[in-house]
Each structure stands twice: as C-alpha cells, then as structure tokens.
Write an enzyme that holds these catalytic residues in place. Structure first.
Site, PDB file in Angstrom:
ATOM      1  CE  LYS A  61      -4.070  -1.715   2.494  1.00  0.00           C
ATOM      2  NZ  LYS A  61      -5.028  -1.507   1.389  1.00  0.00           N
ATOM      3  NE  ARG A  71     -10.894  -9.749  -2.042  1.00  0.00           N
ATOM      4  CZ  ARG A  71     -11.231  -8.860  -2.980  1.00  0.00           C
ATOM      5  NH1 ARG A  71     -11.591  -9.261  -4.177  1.00  0.00           N
ATOM      6  NH2 ARG A  71     -11.212  -7.569  -2.700  1.00  0.00           N
TER       7      ARG A  71
HETATM    8  N1  BES Z   1      -8.244  -3.618   4.236  1.00  0.00           N
HETATM    9  C1  BES Z   1      -8.370  -3.232   2.878  1.00  0.00           C
HETATM   10  C2  BES Z   1      -9.651  -2.480   2.582  1.00  0.00           C
HETATM   11  C3  BES Z   1      -9.732  -1.092   3.129  1.00  0.00           C
HETATM   12  C4  BES Z   1      -9.338  -0.019   2.357  1.00  0.00           C
HETATM   13  C5  BES Z   1     -10.269  -0.842   4.368  1.00  0.00           C
HETATM   14  C6  BES Z   1      -9.445   1.272   2.824  1.00  0.00           C
HETATM   15  C7  BES Z   1     -10.378   0.438   4.834  1.00  0.00           C
HETATM   16  C8  BES Z   1      -9.974   1.498   4.066  1.00  0.00           C
HETATM   17  C9  BES Z   1      -8.357  -4.472   1.984  1.00  0.00           C
HETATM   18  O1  BES Z   1      -7.580  -5.511   2.443  1.00  0.00           O
HETATM   19  C10 BES Z   1      -7.799  -4.028   0.687  1.00  0.00           C
HETATM   20  O2  BES Z   1      -6.670  -3.662   0.651  1.00  0.00           O
HETATM   21  N2  BES Z   1      -8.601  -4.067  -0.356  1.00  0.00           N
HETATM   22  C11 BES Z   1      -8.185  -3.643  -1.645  1.00  0.00           C
HETATM   23  C12 BES Z   1      -8.707  -4.628  -2.645  1.00  0.00           C
HETATM   24  C13 BES Z   1      -8.146  -4.420  -4.024  1.00  0.00           C
HETATM   25  C14 BES Z   1      -6.685  -4.779  -4.046  1.00  0.00           C
HETATM   26  C15 BES Z   1      -8.922  -5.297  -4.975  1.00  0.00           C
HETATM   27  C16 BES Z   1      -8.755  -2.257  -1.894  1.00  0.00           C
HETATM   28  O3  BES Z   1      -9.902  -2.009  -1.503  1.00  0.00           O
HETATM   29  O4  BES Z   1      -8.038  -1.429  -2.400  1.00  0.00           O
HETATM   30 MN    MN Z   2      -5.565  -5.299   1.820  1.00  0.00          MN
END
Ligand code: BES
Ligand code: MN
Ligand code: ZN
Length: 510
Positions: A284, A359
């Site tokens: 990230k 997931r």
């Molecule tokens: N934990 C994150 C989702 C999230 C994002 C929660 C922002 C709270 C605030 C999750 O694990 C994630 O990173 N999801 C990705 C999925 C993508 C790679 C398909 C996302 O939402 O960017």
């Molecule tokens: Mn994630």
C-alpha cells in the site's frame, strides 16, 4: 458506570443535572419538568436557546437572582436540545443517543465527576427504549482511549465522567432498569471493540485476539478454541496461511461458542481480524497506512458482541464466532502476486493482488465454520474494500447477502441501532469477474464493482447457507460524526447491531 436513582433530581447534589428539551413545530419548548422549563424560558425568549438538536445551555441554579438555597442541589444545570420529535421511532431513538452523547461531551468538558440525567417523557417511546438509547449515548459519548498518553499535568486534558445517575421520572422502574442494562451492555461492548481497534498493531496481534477470547471464555463460561499454525496446516486453511507467510507473527483462528441446546438454531459470526494490512508485496502507499491497524475491526465487533452474549446469556439460540487473525506483511517468505493457493474447501485461488487478503482469510473461516458448526445463518463482518467508501461514503455499512429475509432483518436492526446499512447486489455476472486462467478463482475482479466482487468471492465459500456480509471499511473508523461517536478513530460499528440481532433472533423462514 450508570446507575438508577429514585431520588428527586432537583434534591440530589451532583456536579451536573441534565434535562433534555424538545421543541414543537410552533417553536414551543417541551420538558419533563415544568420548574425546569420555567428556568429556560427567559433564555428562550432572548433567543439564546431554541431546543435544536445538539444545542446546549449551561445554567448555574445557585447564582440565579432570587434563587433559594437548596432550590436545585446540583452545582450546574445542563439543558440539551432534542430538536423536534421525529415521526418514526428509529430517528427518535437516534435523537436520544445524540442528546445523551451531547450531554456526555459537555459533562467531560466541564470535568463533571457525577452527572444525573433525567429521562425525557415526550418521545412516545417506551421507558426501556428511552433508557436504552440514553444509556448508549452516555456510555459511547463518554468513551476515551488514553492508554498511551501519560497523565498530563495539563489541566485541559479531557477526562471521563466517573458516574452517571439516571432518573426514570414517571416510567415504570422495571422497564427503565431493563433498558439501562441492555443499553449499557451493548455500548460497553462497542467500547471494547473500539479499545481493540485503537491499540496499535504492535500491541494488538493475533495472539491478543486469542488472549481476549480465552479470557472471556474463562470469565463467562463460553467455550474458546484457538487454532494455531500447525492446526491450520493440518486442516488445509491455505488462505489464512498464505496471507500469514510474510509475517513474523503466527496466525490464529479464534473460535468462541455460546451453546444453549443443540436443537436451537445456530448463528455463526465471522470477523476479519487482520491486525495490520501493509498490502503485502502489493504494498500500500505510505500515506495513511497507519490506519491499517484498524483492519481488524470486523474481528473486534464479533468478539465484543460475544462478550455481550456471554453476559446476557440469551435463550433459544446458539452463537459461534470465528476470527481469523493475522497481519499482512511483505517478509521474504511472503505470498507473491501470481501464486496459487488452496482454500479450506479445496478451491484453488490465483492471488493476483496480495492486498486483496481479507477475502482469503475470511473465506477459510467461512468454509471451515459452516462445515463444522452447520449454522442456520452466517454473518461476516470485514473491512474488506476501499470501494465501499467510493459507493457509500462513511455513512453506511455495505451489506451483501444471498438471503432476502436475513438482509432485511439486518437492515432493520441496524436502523434501530443508529448503524445504517445499504444493500448491494450479488449475481453470476459479478462472480464471472473472478474467473482465473490458472485456478478456480482469482482474488480480484477488476476495477468495477470492487465491493460486490469481493463479496462474490466470499459467496463461493458459503454454499446455500443463509449468509450476509457486512463491509465496514467505510464505517469502522471515521464514521459519520455524531456526538456519541468520535469523528476520528474507531466507531465500534456493527457491535450493537449484532447484539440486537442476537437478542431478537428468530429462525429464518425456509
Ligand atoms: N483492508 C483493505 C480495505 C480497506 C481499504 C479498508 C481502505 C479500509 C480502508 C483491503 O484488504 C484491501 O486492501 N482491499 C483492496 C482490494 C483491491 C486490491 C482489490 C482495496 O480495496 O483497495
Ligand atoms: Mn488489503
Ligand atoms: Zn485488508
């Protein structure tokens, strides 16, 4: 923290006496006590207080000209606006929480130690509901997390109210007592969820989840089982193991069981307990990454709800909770984009993006829990997708379900609790976006419909079991600002909704 008092509120010596005051369409004031209303009238005539929601008026009864000594024993009198009494019961319940939260915030500001709140009698709600919502507003509004701040010499550091007293007025005491108990239990559970979330990831690891579960079980008689890495290998939980590969900390699957009778329906809860989400090798961006300590809020909500279950011991249903817990790190053994993993149910998955990890761990927990506990219904709670924030902002939790009755029940219950949800669809056209060239599934579904494709992934692991997925990525922290929910930090969202669902659980119509 809150106790009932039968004493005359005006004759009780406290730091702060609180009355909640509504206004009518023709801008008149309504207050449970006429003597208090009379005190407000001059201020109201001057145009300085109109009874709007969140409006406050602080009076010093002892200093009023002509005040008789002993007139009002409280040091201060706080009048809190309620606004106009809303038509529907759910908004009225929310008005009560908002008013009580406003009172708690004011009480903290003036550093009141003892606060007496008189329940308003004009809402048209039963005494237990009034007491419940006021208790929730007070407990949640009084919440602070100061564990890592040294007690400051600075006088202006916020402090919590030590003791709230509740005066039930003309409501039947037994109703008020019940409402107070239910409201406090649920709100205190939500505060426990907030505490877990506030903890930084170096102080809240998978082992801490396991610890919470076993201590809760030891204290209350729930059954707690913690599956460790060896168990997961034996059982073939390839999703949790894969996400954990890059981590220095071992994963845990925490299982709590509340059992009544085998013939009673079983509700299964699953909460994403991702104690820190760096994204893994699909790293990230640095900005805001510190918030990813909150990626365990689903697990926190589920365990906190189990605390309330353990305390209340509801009859007529069994509840089991599973929290798959790990962090998502980029150590040298980390899962790589393109890797293929095998989930608990034998499904293979191509991991295209290691940041779509939630997931992977929730899927294993769902498949395992459904096979082992054969639940009548399943609810999972997860900070699963950033996309839900794009769709619903920070105001509603996303809900996706394969069962209309379950979905409607959760939406109605969330509405009663001031934790609104909005349903998004599922369908084969979305599941198709998860087709992989090399495995049964891939873990991302492309740019569009990110929340739905994430839920569609989970759907592959629940079979025909009635199931609902709550995506709390937008609401777990930075939730709609309310006097009883801090603008910043974790909200404890969904904890109270889960508790309310359990309290009123009925078998789903087949
Ligand atoms: N934990 C994150 C989702 C999230 C994002 C929660 C922002 C709270 C605030 C999750 O694990 C994630 O990173 N999801 C990705 C999925 C993508 C790679 C398909 C996302 O939402 O960017
Ligand atoms: Mn994630
Ligand atoms: Zn995540």
């Amino acid at each position: 923290m809150i106790s009932l008092t039968k004493k005359d509120p005006e004759k009780t010596a406290v730091d702060l006496l609180v009355y909640i005051v509504a206004r009518t369409d023709d801008k008149k004031l309504i207050c449970a006590r006429d003597s208090i209303r009379k005190r407000i009238l001059p201020v109201w005539r001057a145009g300085d207080f109109s009874g709007k929601a969140e409006e406050v008026l602080l009076l010093y009864p002892g200093s009023a000209p002509g005040a008789k000594a002993g007139d009002i024993k409280a040091k201060r009198l706080l009048v809190v606006g309620f606004g106009k009494v809303e038509e529907q019961p759910d908004p009225r319940r929310e008005q009560l929480r908002v008013a009580a939260g406003t009172a708690a915030a004011q009480a903290r500001k003036i550093k009141a130690g003892q606060v007496l709140v008189v329940l308003p009698d004009f809402t048209g709600l039963a005494g237990n509901e009034v007491a419940e919502c006021v208790a929730e507003g007070l407990v949640l509004g009084n919440y602070l997390f100061t564990k890592y701040k040294k007690p400051a010499d600075d006088e202006d550091v916020p402090r919590q109210v030590e003791k709230f007293l509740l005066s039930g007025g003309t409501f039947p005491p037994s109703l008020v007592e019940r409402g107070l108990r239910e409201g406090s239990t649920a709100a205190m559970a939500a505060c426990v969820a907030r505490d877990m979330a506030y903890e930084p990831a170096n102080y809240w690891t998978p082992a801490h989840f396991a610890d919470f579960g076993s201590k809760l079980a030891a204290r209350t008689g729930l059954k707690c089982t913690v599956l460790d890495k060896a168990d997961m290998k034996r059982l073939g939980m390839g999703g949790i193991l894969a996400v954990n590969q890059g981590s220095a900390l071992p994963p845990k699957l925490v299982i709590l069981e509340y059992r009544t009778r085998a013939k009673n329906p079983t509700l299964m809860l699953v909460g994403k307990g991702l104690t820190f989400d760096s994204g893994g090798l699909s790293l990230k961006p640095a900005a805001g990454m510190e918030d990813m300590k909150y990626d365990m809020c689903g697990g926190a909500a589920v365990l906190a709800a189990m605390q309330a279950v353990a305390e209340e011991k509801p009859q007529g249903l069994n509840v089991v909770a599973l929290v798959p817990a790990t962090d998502n790190m980029a150590g040298s053994a980390a899962l790589k984009p393109g890797d293929v993993i095998t989930h608990y149910n034998g499904r293979t998955c191509e991991v295209v993006n290691t940041d779509a990890e939630g997931r992977l761990i929730v899927a294993d927990a769902l498949a395992y829990g459904i096979k082992r506990f054969k639940p009548d219904a399943v609810i999972d709670v997860a900070t699963l997708t950033g996309a839900v924030i794009v769709g619903l902002g920070h105001h509603r939790t996303g809900l996706l379900s394969n069962n209309d009755a379950l979905a409607e029940r959760i939406i109605a219950t969330g509405g009663r609790c001031g934790e609104p949800l909005w349903r998004l669809p599922l369908g084969p056209e979305y599941t198709k976006q998860l087709k992989s060239d090399v495995a049964d599934l891939k873990n991302i579904g492309g740019k569009s419909a990110g929340t739905i494709t994430a839920a569609s992934f989970l759907q592959e692991f629940v079979g025909d079991t009635p199931w609902a997925h709550l995506d709390i990525a937008g609401t777990a922290w930075g939730f709609t600002e309310k006097p009883y929910i801090p603008a910043k930090g974790p909200s404890g969202i969904v904890t109270r909704t889960l508790i309310a669902l359990i309290r009123t659980w009925q078998p789903l119509q087949k």
